[in-house]
Design a protein around this motif. Structure first.
Motif, PDB file in Angstrom:
ATOM      1  N   MET A 146       0.846  -1.195   0.000  1.00 23.86           N
ATOM      2  CA  MET A 146       0.000   0.000   0.000  1.00 23.86           C
ATOM      3  C   MET A 146       0.889   1.254   0.000  1.00 23.86           C
ATOM      4  O   MET A 146       2.069   1.180   0.326  1.00 23.86           O
ATOM      5  CB  MET A 146      -0.855   0.036   1.272  1.00 23.86           C
ATOM      6  CG  MET A 146      -1.751  -1.173   1.434  1.00 23.86           C
ATOM      7  SD  MET A 146      -3.175  -1.067   0.340  1.00 23.86           S
ATOM      8  CE  MET A 146      -4.227  -2.301   1.112  1.00 23.86           C
ATOM      9  N   SER A 158       3.943   2.084   2.529  1.00 21.48           N
ATOM     10  CA  SER A 158       4.396   0.826   3.128  1.00 21.48           C
ATOM     11  C   SER A 158       5.923   0.727   3.161  1.00 21.48           C
ATOM     12  O   SER A 158       6.464  -0.194   3.764  1.00 21.48           O
ATOM     13  CB  SER A 158       3.805  -0.373   2.360  1.00 21.48           C
ATOM     14  OG  SER A 158       4.219  -0.349   1.019  1.00 21.48           O
ATOM     15  N   LYS A 164      -3.711  -0.092   8.591  1.00 23.63           N
ATOM     16  CA  LYS A 164      -4.360   1.132   8.124  1.00 23.63           C
ATOM     17  C   LYS A 164      -3.983   2.321   9.034  1.00 23.63           C
ATOM     18  O   LYS A 164      -3.846   3.456   8.572  1.00 23.63           O
ATOM     19  CB  LYS A 164      -5.884   0.911   8.118  1.00 23.63           C
ATOM     20  CG  LYS A 164      -6.589   1.864   7.175  1.00 23.63           C
ATOM     21  CD  LYS A 164      -8.065   1.554   6.976  1.00 23.63           C
ATOM     22  CE  LYS A 164      -8.722   2.667   6.179  1.00 23.63           C
ATOM     23  NZ  LYS A 164     -10.174   2.568   6.111  1.00 23.63           N
ATOM     24  N   GLN A 211      -0.567   3.681   8.070  1.00 27.87           N
ATOM     25  CA  GLN A 211      -0.633   4.546   6.886  1.00 27.87           C
ATOM     26  C   GLN A 211      -1.132   5.938   7.275  1.00 27.87           C
ATOM     27  O   GLN A 211      -0.604   6.941   6.800  1.00 27.87           O
ATOM     28  CB  GLN A 211      -1.557   3.937   5.817  1.00 27.87           C
ATOM     29  CG  GLN A 211      -1.472   4.673   4.494  1.00 27.87           C
ATOM     30  CD  GLN A 211      -2.549   4.263   3.496  1.00 27.87           C
ATOM     31  OE1 GLN A 211      -3.743   4.315   3.793  1.00 27.87           O
ATOM     32  NE2 GLN A 211      -2.119   3.843   2.314  1.00 27.87           N
ATOM     33  N   ASP A 259      -2.995   9.902  -2.764  1.00 22.90           N
ATOM     34  CA  ASP A 259      -2.907   8.841  -1.755  1.00 22.90           C
ATOM     35  C   ASP A 259      -4.139   8.843  -0.844  1.00 22.90           C
ATOM     36  O   ASP A 259      -4.584   7.785  -0.383  1.00 22.90           O
ATOM     37  CB  ASP A 259      -1.637   9.005  -0.897  1.00 22.90           C
ATOM     38  CG  ASP A 259      -0.351   8.767  -1.703  1.00 22.90           C
ATOM     39  OD1 ASP A 259      -0.466   8.308  -2.862  1.00 22.90           O
ATOM     40  OD2 ASP A 259       0.735   9.043  -1.179  1.00 22.90           O
ATOM     41  N   GLU A 307      -6.850   7.013  -2.696  1.00 23.67           N
ATOM     42  CA  GLU A 307      -6.616   5.567  -2.738  1.00 23.67           C
ATOM     43  C   GLU A 307      -6.901   4.935  -1.373  1.00 23.67           C
ATOM     44  O   GLU A 307      -7.375   3.807  -1.276  1.00 23.67           O
ATOM     45  CB  GLU A 307      -5.181   5.248  -3.187  1.00 23.67           C
ATOM     46  CG  GLU A 307      -4.819   5.707  -4.601  1.00 23.67           C
ATOM     47  CD  GLU A 307      -5.752   5.185  -5.686  1.00 23.67           C
ATOM     48  OE1 GLU A 307      -6.194   4.037  -5.579  1.00 23.67           O
ATOM     49  OE2 GLU A 307      -6.063   5.960  -6.622  1.00 23.67           O
ATOM     50  N   ARG A 308      -6.597   5.694  -0.297  1.00 24.71           N
ATOM     51  CA  ARG A 308      -6.821   5.180   1.069  1.00 24.71           C
ATOM     52  C   ARG A 308      -8.287   4.796   1.288  1.00 24.71           C
ATOM     53  O   ARG A 308      -8.596   3.865   2.025  1.00 24.71           O
ATOM     54  CB  ARG A 308      -6.378   6.245   2.075  1.00 24.71           C
ATOM     55  CG  ARG A 308      -6.576   5.836   3.530  1.00 24.71           C
ATOM     56  CD  ARG A 308      -5.960   6.844   4.474  1.00 24.71           C
ATOM     57  NE  ARG A 308      -6.458   6.677   5.842  1.00 24.71           N
ATOM     58  CZ  ARG A 308      -6.026   5.740   6.678  1.00 24.71           C
ATOM     59  NH1 ARG A 308      -5.106   4.896   6.285  1.00 24.71           N
ATOM     60  NH2 ARG A 308      -6.539   5.644   7.890  1.00 24.71           N
ATOM     61  N   LYS A 309      -9.182   5.548   0.618  1.00 28.85           N
ATOM     62  CA  LYS A 309     -10.613   5.240   0.750  1.00 28.85           C
ATOM     63  C   LYS A 309     -10.942   3.854   0.199  1.00 28.85           C
ATOM     64  O   LYS A 309     -11.977   3.285   0.520  1.00 28.85           O
ATOM     65  CB  LYS A 309     -11.445   6.301   0.011  1.00 28.85           C
ATOM     66  CG  LYS A 309     -11.402   7.649   0.706  1.00 28.85           C
ATOM     67  CD  LYS A 309     -12.314   8.653   0.048  1.00 28.85           C
ATOM     68  CE  LYS A 309     -12.181  10.009   0.757  1.00 28.85           C
ATOM     69  NZ  LYS A 309     -12.679  11.109  -0.077  1.00 28.85           N
ATOM     70  N   TRP A 323      -9.067   1.227   0.688  1.00 26.91           N
ATOM     71  CA  TRP A 323      -8.206   0.288   1.439  1.00 26.91           C
ATOM     72  C   TRP A 323      -8.699  -1.154   1.366  1.00 26.91           C
ATOM     73  O   TRP A 323      -7.963  -2.078   1.051  1.00 26.91           O
ATOM     74  CB  TRP A 323      -8.099   0.758   2.890  1.00 26.91           C
ATOM     75  CG  TRP A 323      -7.271  -0.135   3.776  1.00 26.91           C
ATOM     76  CD1 TRP A 323      -7.700  -1.254   4.426  1.00 26.91           C
ATOM     77  CD2 TRP A 323      -5.877   0.011   4.072  1.00 26.91           C
ATOM     78  NE1 TRP A 323      -6.659  -1.808   5.136  1.00 26.91           N
ATOM     79  CE2 TRP A 323      -5.523  -1.056   4.928  1.00 26.91           C
ATOM     80  CE3 TRP A 323      -4.892   0.934   3.701  1.00 26.91           C
ATOM     81  CZ2 TRP A 323      -4.233  -1.219   5.438  1.00 26.91           C
ATOM     82  CZ3 TRP A 323      -3.616   0.774   4.212  1.00 26.91           C
ATOM     83  CH2 TRP A 323      -3.293  -0.295   5.058  1.00 26.91           C
ATOM     84  N   LYS A 324      -9.976  -1.350   1.652  1.00 25.28           N
ATOM     85  CA  LYS A 324     -10.548  -2.698   1.702  1.00 25.28           C
ATOM     86  C   LYS A 324     -10.476  -3.391   0.340  1.00 25.28           C
ATOM     87  O   LYS A 324     -10.128  -4.567   0.249  1.00 25.28           O
ATOM     88  CB  LYS A 324     -12.007  -2.618   2.185  1.00 25.28           C
ATOM     89  CG  LYS A 324     -12.659  -3.957   2.486  1.00 25.28           C
ATOM     90  CD  LYS A 324     -12.190  -4.548   3.823  1.00 25.28           C
ATOM     91  CE  LYS A 324     -12.618  -6.014   3.990  1.00 25.28           C
ATOM     92  NZ  LYS A 324     -11.563  -6.988   3.700  1.00 25.28           N
ATOM     93  N   TYR A 353      -8.359  -2.746  -2.093  1.00 24.94           N
ATOM     94  CA  TYR A 353      -6.959  -3.105  -2.355  1.00 24.94           C
ATOM     95  C   TYR A 353      -6.588  -4.388  -1.620  1.00 24.94           C
ATOM     96  O   TYR A 353      -5.952  -5.278  -2.174  1.00 24.94           O
ATOM     97  CB  TYR A 353      -6.010  -1.967  -1.935  1.00 24.94           C
ATOM     98  CG  TYR A 353      -5.791  -0.937  -3.006  1.00 24.94           C
ATOM     99  CD1 TYR A 353      -4.981  -1.219  -4.104  1.00 24.94           C
ATOM    100  CD2 TYR A 353      -6.395   0.318  -2.952  1.00 24.94           C
ATOM    101  CE1 TYR A 353      -4.774  -0.278  -5.112  1.00 24.94           C
ATOM    102  CE2 TYR A 353      -6.193   1.264  -3.947  1.00 24.94           C
ATOM    103  CZ  TYR A 353      -5.379   0.966  -5.019  1.00 24.94           C
ATOM    104  OH  TYR A 353      -5.186   1.885  -6.018  1.00 24.94           O
ATOM    105  N   ARG A 354      -6.988  -4.458  -0.332  1.00 29.15           N
ATOM    106  CA  ARG A 354      -6.682  -5.655   0.464  1.00 29.15           C
ATOM    107  C   ARG A 354      -7.216  -6.918  -0.197  1.00 29.15           C
ATOM    108  O   ARG A 354      -6.519  -7.925  -0.315  1.00 29.15           O
ATOM    109  CB  ARG A 354      -7.301  -5.522   1.864  1.00 29.15           C
ATOM    110  CG  ARG A 354      -6.429  -4.804   2.845  1.00 29.15           C
ATOM    111  CD  ARG A 354      -5.193  -5.606   3.211  1.00 29.15           C
ATOM    112  NE  ARG A 354      -5.429  -6.522   4.297  1.00 29.15           N
ATOM    113  CZ  ARG A 354      -5.140  -6.241   5.570  1.00 29.15           C
ATOM    114  NH1 ARG A 354      -4.574  -5.107   5.899  1.00 29.15           N
ATOM    115  NH2 ARG A 354      -5.376  -7.116   6.515  1.00 29.15           N
TER     116      ARG A 354
END
Lengths: 268, 268
Positions: free
Chosen positions: B65, B68, B172, B175, B196, B199-201, B203-204, B206-207
C-alpha cells in the motif's frame, strides 16, 4: 485466397506434401499484376485506419531457409505503406546483452504498438531452430520454449496484436540456384555468406525442426506456408495474406466529431 | 529466518491473520544491528559471485500500500551493493507509449541480465490492482492477467532469473500516521501526494485484490509477506530474504585458470 496457405492448427505437418513451385491458379506474373495493384491500395487504406484507431496492431513473422526470400518479400510487399506506422526488425545472432536475457526478451521489446505494423525477418523461432541444429539446446528445452512461445503469442493476441506467421517454403534445388547466383553474379556477391553453405548441409534437420514447430506453435496463432520457388507468386501470396489479416480486424473509419464544426467560427 | 515470511503456494490468503506490527523474536532495532552488518557483508560477497558467474540473476519485486516503505526498503537494503550490477526501476502510471503495448511489455524490458540484481518498486502487479480498484479492467481480464503473469515469471525462472516477490504489510493506522506526518513535517511535504488520500478510501478493495493475487500468482515463484509497521524490522526481514535467496543459488567462486601462470613470464 489466403485460405489455402493457413495450416490447420495443432496438426502434424509434412512439408513434402506442399509443392514449393505451386502457383495456384496462376500461370505467370502478368496474371496477378492487376490484382496486386488493387491489393496494395487496399493495404495502404487499411493501414491508415489501423493507425487512426490505435486499437489493434499486426506483427508479421517471416521464417524460412536461407535464400527463401524473407528480405525480398518484406521489401516488395510492405513498401508503399506509410513508414510512420510500420517497422521492420531483422534478428541476427544474439548480441552479448541479448544472450544474457531470456530468448523472448529482444523480440518482446520490438512488438508493434497498437496502431502499428511490424515485420520480423527471422524471430524467436530461430531459438528452436538453429539452436537445435547446432545442439545448443536439448529437446526438452525446445519443448519448454514451444510452451513459452505459445504463451507469448497469446499475450500479444489478448492485447489485440494479431500475430501473422509466414513460412516461405522453397525447394533444396531452388536454394542451390540462389547460392550459385550469389557467387557467380558480382552484383550479388555481398549477399553471399559462406555460413549458408554449412547450414545447407543440415537441410533435413532444419526441415524436421520446422515441421515440429509448425505443429507445436500453432495454438495462439496459426502458421501460413507460402510456396516460394516463384518470386512473383510468393510476393502475391504474402500480400494476399497480409491484406486479408487486416480485413479481418474489421477496422472502422475514424469517427467524425460533429462538435468540431462549432470551432470553425473561432478560427481567426 | 526468511521461512516465516514465505506464503504457502496456491492457497487462500487472509492478511488479517498476519500482524503488521510483528517483529519476530526481536524487541528493538539494537537487537538486529549486529546481524544486519553481517548480512550486508554477505549480500555484497554474494553479489560479486553472481556478477562473476553470469549464470543467474535475481529480480526483487516490491509491492505494498502507499506508505508501506517500498522506497525506504530499496534504499536501506540495497545500498552498499556494487551499482554496476544492480538496477532499480519504479513503475508509475504508464506512459502513452507503454499504454499502447501489453501490460508486461515495459516490465520485460527491465528484467535483469544474468549476473545482475534488479529491484522493481511496484510492478506489473499494479495492472491487477489499481486497474481493478478503478474498474479499468474486468474480473475476467484480471484472471487472464494472472495467467500471463505466471507464464511470464516461469519464463524468467526457466532462464535462471530468480523472482523474489515481497509484499510490505502495513496496518491502516500506520498509513494514517505516515500520511499525517507527510503533511505536518515540512521536510516530508515533497513525499505527499493528494491522490494517496483517495486511494486510502479504497483500502478494503486493495486488500481483497492483494489477497487474490497473492494466491493466484504464486505458482512460478512464491510471495513473501513482511510485517512493515516497524521500519527496522521491515528492513531486517527484507535483507534476510534477499540474502537467503542468493544463498540458495549455490553461487560458485569464480574458477581459477592455472594456465594464466604461464603468461607471467611474457608480461614485460
Amino acid at each position: 485466397m489466403p485460405k489455402p496457405f493457413a495450416l490447420p492448427v495443432k496438426q502434424k505437418v509434412d512439408l513434402s506434401t506442399i509443392d514449393p513451385k505451386n502457383t495456384g491458379t496462376f500461370l505467370n506474373k502478368e496474371e496477378v499484376e492487376e490484382e496486386t495493384i488493387k491489393l496494395k491500395e487496399e493495404f495502404q487504406e487499411l493501414q491508415e485506419k489501423l493507425n487512426a484507431g490505435k486499437n489493434e496492431a499486426v506483427l508479421f513473422v517471416f521464417q524460412g531457409m536461407d535464400c527463401s526470400g524473407k528480405d525480398g518479400v518484406i521489401k516488395h510487399v510492405f513498401s508503399g505503406l506509410n513508414p510512420a506506422g510500420v517497422s521492420s526488425y531483422s534478428f541476427k545472432t544474439p548480441t552479448e546483452e541479448e544472450s544474457l536475457h531470456d530468448f523472448l526478451w529482444r523480440a518482446h521489446s520490438k512488438v508493434p504498438a497498437l496502431g502499428h505494423i511490424t515485420t520480423f525477418n527471422r524471430s524467436y523461432y530461430e531459438d528452436v531452430l538453429i539452436t537445435r541444429v547446432h545442439e545448443l539446446i536439448s529437446d526438452k528445452e525446445a519443448k519448454s520454449r514451444f510452451k513459452h512461445i505459445n504463451h507469448f503469442e497469446s499475450l500479444l493476441e489478448n492485447n489485440h496484436v494479431k500475430v501473422v506467421k509466414i513460412f516461405l517454403h522453397i525447394s533444396k534445388e531452388f536454394q542451390l540456384e540462389k547460392l550459385k547466383s550469389r557467387i557467380e553474379d558480382p552484383a550479388k556477391n555481398w549477399k553471399f555468406d559462406p555460413a549458408d553453405l554449412m547450414e545447407r548441409k543440415s537441410w533435413k534437420k532444419y526441415r524436421n525442426y520446422y515441421e515440429e514447430l509448425l505443429e507445436k506453435c500453432s495454438s495462439a496463432s496459426p502458421w501460413h506456408v507460402v510456396p516460394a520457388d516463384h518470386r512473383w507468386y510468393r510476393d502475391y501470396a504474402v500480400l494476399s495474406i497480409a491484406v486479408e489479416s487486416l480485413r479481418k480486424l474489421n477496422l472502422k473509419d475514424p469517427e467524425p466529431i460533429p462538435e468540431l464544426m462549432t470551432l470553425l467560427d473561432e478560427i481567426k
